[in-house]
Write an enzyme that holds these catalytic residues in place. Structure first.
Site, mmCIF file in Angstrom:
data_model
loop_
_atom_site.group_PDB
_atom_site.id
_atom_site.type_symbol
_atom_site.label_atom_id
_atom_site.label_comp_id
_atom_site.label_asym_id
_atom_site.label_seq_id
_atom_site.Cartn_x
_atom_site.Cartn_y
_atom_site.Cartn_z
ATOM 1 N N GLU A 292 -12.595 -6.894 5.178
ATOM 2 C CA GLU A 292 -14.025 -6.635 5.377
ATOM 3 C C GLU A 292 -14.711 -7.815 6.037
ATOM 4 O O GLU A 292 -14.225 -8.948 5.963
ATOM 5 C CB GLU A 292 -14.672 -6.378 4.015
ATOM 6 C CG GLU A 292 -14.165 -5.152 3.309
ATOM 7 C CD GLU A 292 -14.845 -3.867 3.793
ATOM 8 O OE1 GLU A 292 -14.924 -2.940 3.009
ATOM 9 O OE2 GLU A 292 -15.301 -3.803 4.963
ATOM 10 N N ASP B 62 -2.638 -1.154 3.648
ATOM 11 C CA ASP B 62 -3.523 -1.317 2.494
ATOM 12 C C ASP B 62 -3.349 -0.177 1.478
ATOM 13 O O ASP B 62 -2.665 0.814 1.733
ATOM 14 C CB ASP B 62 -5.000 -1.376 2.954
ATOM 15 C CG ASP B 62 -5.349 -0.292 3.991
ATOM 16 O OD1 ASP B 62 -6.391 -0.422 4.651
ATOM 17 O OD2 ASP B 62 -4.566 0.663 4.134
ATOM 18 N N ASN C 2 -17.539 -1.020 10.240
ATOM 19 C CA ASN C 2 -18.117 -2.383 10.207
ATOM 20 C C ASN C 2 -17.155 -3.399 10.811
ATOM 21 O O ASN C 2 -17.318 -4.599 10.627
ATOM 22 C CB ASN C 2 -18.479 -2.772 8.761
ATOM 23 C CG ASN C 2 -17.255 -2.763 7.866
ATOM 24 O OD1 ASN C 2 -16.134 -2.520 8.324
ATOM 25 N ND2 ASN C 2 -17.448 -3.058 6.589
ATOM 26 N N HIS D 178 -13.875 -3.577 10.181
ATOM 27 C CA HIS D 178 -12.740 -3.988 9.330
ATOM 28 C C HIS D 178 -11.438 -3.438 9.883
ATOM 29 O O HIS D 178 -11.398 -2.392 10.514
ATOM 30 C CB HIS D 178 -12.957 -3.617 7.871
ATOM 31 C CG HIS D 178 -12.855 -2.176 7.517
ATOM 32 N ND1 HIS D 178 -13.928 -1.433 7.093
ATOM 33 C CD2 HIS D 178 -11.795 -1.338 7.489
ATOM 34 C CE1 HIS D 178 -13.536 -0.211 6.817
ATOM 35 N NE2 HIS D 178 -12.245 -0.129 7.058
HETATM 36 N N1 LIG Z 1 -8.539 1.179 5.166
HETATM 37 C C1 LIG Z 1 -8.839 2.178 6.188
HETATM 38 C C2 LIG Z 1 -8.707 1.542 7.547
HETATM 39 O O1 LIG Z 1 -7.349 1.162 7.760
HETATM 40 C C3 LIG Z 1 -9.174 2.536 8.614
HETATM 41 O O2 LIG Z 1 -8.997 1.978 9.913
HETATM 42 C C4 LIG Z 1 -10.644 2.843 8.373
HETATM 43 C C5 LIG Z 1 -11.204 3.744 9.469
HETATM 44 O O3 LIG Z 1 -10.953 5.083 9.107
HETATM 45 P P1 LIG Z 1 -11.174 6.288 10.142
HETATM 46 O O4 LIG Z 1 -9.981 6.255 11.046
HETATM 47 O O5 LIG Z 1 -11.222 7.499 9.275
HETATM 48 O O6 LIG Z 1 -12.463 6.012 10.888
HETATM 49 O O7 LIG Z 1 -10.751 3.486 7.094
HETATM 50 C C6 LIG Z 1 -10.226 2.785 5.984
HETATM 51 O O8 LIG Z 1 -11.122 1.800 5.660
#
Ligand SMILES: N[C@@H]1[C@@H](O)[C@H](O)[C@@H](COP(=O)(O)O)O[C@@H]1O
Length: 241
Positions: free
Chosen positions: A143, A67, A136, A138
């Site tokens: 989402e 992404d 959440n 995702h």
């Molecule tokens: N787009 C990214 C996701 O790919 C990632 O998994 C998520 C969790 O991030 P973290 O690993 O900091 O909890 O954050 C963002 O939303």
């Protein structure tokens, strides 16, 4: 679904690097799907160490990232393009022409999605897709919503995701409201999926995603249906199981 328990974040990162490193050794021209966020940073550090010690060679590896925020330029230090170069690509012998992040500055969302899916299909698909897990549920920026969206597309970020990611920005107003993300189908078509989860804050969503119903309201739950899905979690993240 296989769940591997690590005693802590460091061990989780080492175990993840073992799996990704094995993929690179077994298939030197593999296609790796990569992720951002804080969770995979330790894994990328470990992969860099193994490259520097001569254990891994990324010369023929190809990558596609999950992404990218819409509207951030590549030189913006909050873009995922910048994140990947600073945490991994600048420190290994990968050919940067073979690394791909959705183009956050492409104004035509349909074109952005089609172009990215063409990159993935021209590579012959993804051999190993690395994922984190949003609070959440995702994956990438898919989402919670009322359907699983197949291909790479533009998404409106939920308020909870904006809140969760504001820690990387000067203020919440600077957090982009949209992103380009690989779709659920893009992810599920990967031959193997490796998800990393760390910390107590993820314990409940891990339980909901993998021991609750398969529903687009918890996007990660679709991974229960993948035929080669590995979840590595530290003790805190797996504490509700
Ligand atoms: N787009 C990214 C996701 O790919 C990632 O998994 C998520 C969790 O991030 P973290 O690993 O900091 O909890 O954050 C963002 O939303």
């Amino acid at each position: 679904m296989r769940i591997l328990k690590a005693k802590d974040y460091k061990e989780m990162s080492e175990m993840a690097a073992d799996i990704i490193g094995a993929q690179v050794l077994l298939k030197p021209d593999a296609v790796l799907g990569l992720a951002t966020g804080s969770t995979p940073i330790g894994t990328y550090e470990e992969l860099v160490k193994r490259y520097e010690s001569g254990r891994l060679d990324f010369r023929k590896i190809k990558t596609v990232n999950l992404d990218e925020y819409r509207g951030l330029t590549k030189d913006n230090d909050q873009s995922y393009y910048y994140f990947m170069h600073s945490h991994l690509f600048d420190h290994i012998n990968i050919d940067k022409a073979n690394t791909n992040v959705p183009d956050g500055m492409e104004p035509d969302a349909i074109k952005a999605g089609e172009d990215y899916e063409n990159i993935i299909s021209n590579f012959g698909g993804i051999d190993l897709q690395l994922l984190g897990l949003g609070n959440n549920g995702h994956i990438g920026f898919n989402e919670p919503c009322d359907e699983f969206i197949d291909k790479t597309h533009v998404v409106d970020l939920t308020q909870s995701t904006i809140e969760a990611n504001k820690r990387f920005f000067a203020s919440i107003d600077e957090v982009p409201k949209q992103a380009y993300t690989m779709g659920i189908g893009s992810i599920m078509r990967a031959k193997r999926v490796l998800m990393l989860v760390s910390g107590k804050g993820k314990a409940q969503i891990v339980k909901d995603a993998f021991f609750g119903p398969v529903t687009p309201n918890v996007p990660a739950s679709i991974l229960q249906l993948h035929n080669d899905f590995i979840l590595i979690g530290d003790a805190e993240a797996l504490s509700c199981l």
